[in-house]
Design a protein around this motif. Structure first.
Motif, PDB file in Angstrom:
ATOM      1  N   LEU A 193       0.824  -1.207   0.000  1.00 42.47           N
ATOM      2  CA  LEU A 193       0.000   0.000   0.000  1.00 42.47           C
ATOM      3  C   LEU A 193       0.861   1.261   0.000  1.00 42.47           C
ATOM      4  O   LEU A 193       0.428   2.320   0.416  1.00 42.47           O
ATOM      5  CB  LEU A 193      -0.931  -0.005   1.223  1.00 42.47           C
ATOM      6  CG  LEU A 193      -2.013  -1.092   1.217  1.00 42.47           C
ATOM      7  CD1 LEU A 193      -2.768  -1.111   2.529  1.00 42.47           C
ATOM      8  CD2 LEU A 193      -2.975  -0.894   0.050  1.00 42.47           C
ATOM      9  N   SER A 205      -0.271   4.673  -1.851  1.00 42.24           N
ATOM     10  CA  SER A 205      -1.734   4.544  -1.867  1.00 42.24           C
ATOM     11  C   SER A 205      -2.359   5.621  -0.987  1.00 42.24           C
ATOM     12  O   SER A 205      -1.767   6.055  -0.002  1.00 42.24           O
ATOM     13  CB  SER A 205      -2.161   3.161  -1.360  1.00 42.24           C
ATOM     14  OG  SER A 205      -1.691   2.139  -2.203  1.00 42.24           O
ATOM     15  N   ARG A 225      -7.726   6.378   1.604  1.00 41.63           N
ATOM     16  CA  ARG A 225      -8.997   5.721   1.258  1.00 41.63           C
ATOM     17  C   ARG A 225      -8.751   4.244   0.947  1.00 41.63           C
ATOM     18  O   ARG A 225      -9.495   3.366   1.387  1.00 41.63           O
ATOM     19  CB  ARG A 225      -9.638   6.415   0.056  1.00 41.63           C
ATOM     20  CG  ARG A 225     -10.985   5.810  -0.353  1.00 41.63           C
ATOM     21  CD  ARG A 225     -11.532   6.496  -1.587  1.00 41.63           C
ATOM     22  NE  ARG A 225     -10.669   6.281  -2.729  1.00 41.63           N
ATOM     23  CZ  ARG A 225     -10.693   5.171  -3.484  1.00 41.63           C
ATOM     24  NH1 ARG A 225     -11.534   4.177  -3.195  1.00 41.63           N
ATOM     25  NH2 ARG A 225      -9.906   5.057  -4.528  1.00 41.63           N
ATOM     26  N   LEU A 226      -7.677   3.952   0.195  1.00 44.82           N
ATOM     27  CA  LEU A 226      -7.351   2.561  -0.126  1.00 44.82           C
ATOM     28  C   LEU A 226      -6.854   1.813   1.107  1.00 44.82           C
ATOM     29  O   LEU A 226      -7.158   0.629   1.289  1.00 44.82           O
ATOM     30  CB  LEU A 226      -6.305   2.511  -1.231  1.00 44.82           C
ATOM     31  CG  LEU A 226      -6.776   2.948  -2.623  1.00 44.82           C
ATOM     32  CD1 LEU A 226      -5.616   2.928  -3.611  1.00 44.82           C
ATOM     33  CD2 LEU A 226      -7.903   2.041  -3.110  1.00 44.82           C
ATOM     34  N   SER A 261      -9.846   0.925   3.046  1.00 43.58           N
ATOM     35  CA  SER A 261     -10.566  -0.158   2.383  1.00 43.58           C
ATOM     36  C   SER A 261      -9.935  -1.508   2.708  1.00 43.58           C
ATOM     37  O   SER A 261     -10.638  -2.498   2.974  1.00 43.58           O
ATOM     38  CB  SER A 261     -10.573   0.074   0.868  1.00 43.58           C
ATOM     39  OG  SER A 261     -11.219  -0.985   0.197  1.00 43.58           O
ATOM     40  N   TRP A 262      -8.599  -1.545   2.709  1.00 43.17           N
ATOM     41  CA  TRP A 262      -7.917  -2.788   3.051  1.00 43.17           C
ATOM     42  C   TRP A 262      -8.180  -3.161   4.506  1.00 43.17           C
ATOM     43  O   TRP A 262      -8.435  -4.331   4.824  1.00 43.17           O
ATOM     44  CB  TRP A 262      -6.412  -2.639   2.810  1.00 43.17           C
ATOM     45  CG  TRP A 262      -5.636  -3.818   3.301  1.00 43.17           C
ATOM     46  CD1 TRP A 262      -5.464  -5.010   2.667  1.00 43.17           C
ATOM     47  CD2 TRP A 262      -4.986  -3.936   4.573  1.00 43.17           C
ATOM     48  NE1 TRP A 262      -4.728  -5.865   3.457  1.00 43.17           N
ATOM     49  CE2 TRP A 262      -4.417  -5.232   4.633  1.00 43.17           C
ATOM     50  CE3 TRP A 262      -4.805  -3.071   5.648  1.00 43.17           C
ATOM     51  CZ2 TRP A 262      -3.696  -5.671   5.736  1.00 43.17           C
ATOM     52  CZ3 TRP A 262      -4.090  -3.511   6.751  1.00 43.17           C
ATOM     53  CH2 TRP A 262      -3.552  -4.804   6.786  1.00 43.17           C
TER      54      TRP A 262
END
Length: 371
Positions: free
Chosen positions: A47, A50, A53-54, A57-58
């Motif tokens: 990540l 990244s 937000r990502l 999400s993870w």
């Protein structure tokens, strides 16, 4: 003819192993594809670069899906200066469930101050790391490492040496470390044995005093020095001399000039010193712009591929145990290029070959320690 929907898991797994782009679309083909794609996606999670937000999400994925949390084996993060309370909470929950995590890298973002975040409490959990890389958290290392008895590889390039607990930590399994010299010195004072095989130190441009690291000499195979700072410092010869005194049985030696300089000189005596290493097989030098090689008849510059190859070939001819020499020089921005690197290799038949790259990044030295 079988369709993608009817492929058995074994075939789906082979296909996933050969995909070098995003595996996410395969998750939508069928359940076997989803299971095999997620197995690969969640084993090594990268990540870096990244958005939060990502990252969020993870975090939600692993905390809401128990079959995913057990698969996470390696995690690489690059985080902002400060974590909002919700962001910190999401990360904390994710770490708590990733019980099989073995490799963790937490990096600061470019342009940010390293080791400036004090929210290290998010790193809670029952995972037992084998490798830990940190440039992000300014953390109470003592409390954290007390829960990590199995660490074998440790990278703390910006760690402060003032912390009193380094010499109290029991890293009985530690094999490789990348840290400022003062931190490695403190670790050398620990009572527990440290069978280190690879060390990379960060130091200013003076010749480092390595005498306190002599306890590592019986096991050490790789030693590299990253020289930092823009003030005038010791010549390369002085650095090689200090390494030779303490670690004469090295297999690999590396010296990396982190900053770009207008010029530098390497004394002819460096070649004589290399002869005194009894087991040296590879050497890597990342030098300065317009390097001048001092030899009995005067100066010899190293600023193009031909000159680098000649110098590397001479190194191999001088030191019988050497099999490979990588020499790199950096150029100033005004030169229109980053630099040039040449690796000269002695083949099994005694012949010499050379390969060239545009630049030798500092990460190349990092890989020598941790790959």
């Amino acid at each position: 003819m079988a369709s993608l929907l009817s492929l058995p898991p074994e075939i789906c797994s082979i296909i996933c192993d050969h995909v070098d782009t995003s595996l996410a679309p395969l998750c939508r083909i069928s359940r076997p594809f989803r299971d095999q794609a997620q197995r690969k996606m969640y084993r090594k999670v990268d990540l870096q670069d990244s958005s939060m937000r990502l990252v969020k999400s993870w975090c939600l994925a692993v905390t809401r899906n128990p079959h995913l949390e057990n698969r996470v084996w390696a995690l690489m993060l690059q985080l902002p200066d400060f974590l909002e309370p919700k962001e910190a909470e999401f990360l904390s929950r994710a770490f708590a469930v990733c019980v099989n995590l073995k490799r963790l890298a937490v990096h600061h973002r470019p342009g940010s101050k390293p080791e400036s975040n004090s929210q290290s409490w998010v790193l809670k959990g029952s995972f037992e790391l084998e490798r830990f890389f940190n440039t992000y958290f300014s953390m109470p290392y003592g409390a954290f490492f007390g829960r990590q008895p199995h660490i074998r590889v440790l990278s703390l390039p910006f760690a402060s040496s003032y912390a009193p607990f380094y010499n109290k930590l029991e890293f009985t399994n530690l094999l490789a470390i990348d840290a400022p010299l003062d931190v490695v010195r403190r670790l050398s004072e620990a009572k527990a044995a440290l069978p280190l095989e690879r060390i990379q130190i960060r130091h200013d441009r003076s010749a480092p005093d390595l005498s306190s690291l002599s306890r590592f000499a019986p096991t050490l195979k790789v030693f590299t020095v990253v020289r930092e700072g823009k003030r005038f410092g010791a010549e390369t010869l002085a650095v090689v001399d200090e390494i030779l005194k303490v670690f004469p049985r090295l297999h690999h030696l590396g010296i990396c000039e982190k900053e770009r300089w207008e010029s530098a000189a390497i004394a002819d005596l460096v070649l004589q010193r290399l002869q005194q290493f009894t087991s040296l097989t590879t050497i890597t030098l990342r030098l300065c712009r317009w390097v001048s090689f001092l030899h009995p008849t005067g100066f010899r510059t190293l600023n193009n591929g031909t000159q680098l190859r000649e110098f590397g070939t001479r190194i191999l001819a001088t030191c019988a145990t050497l099999r490979s020499a990588t020499i790199a020089v950096q150029f100033a921005e005004s030169d229109g290029q980053e630099g040039i690197a040449c690796t000269v290799t002695k083949e099994s038949d005694g012949s010499v070959s050379a390969t060239f790259e545009d630049e030798l990044e500092e990460d190349s030295f990092y890989a020598m320690i941790f790959d």
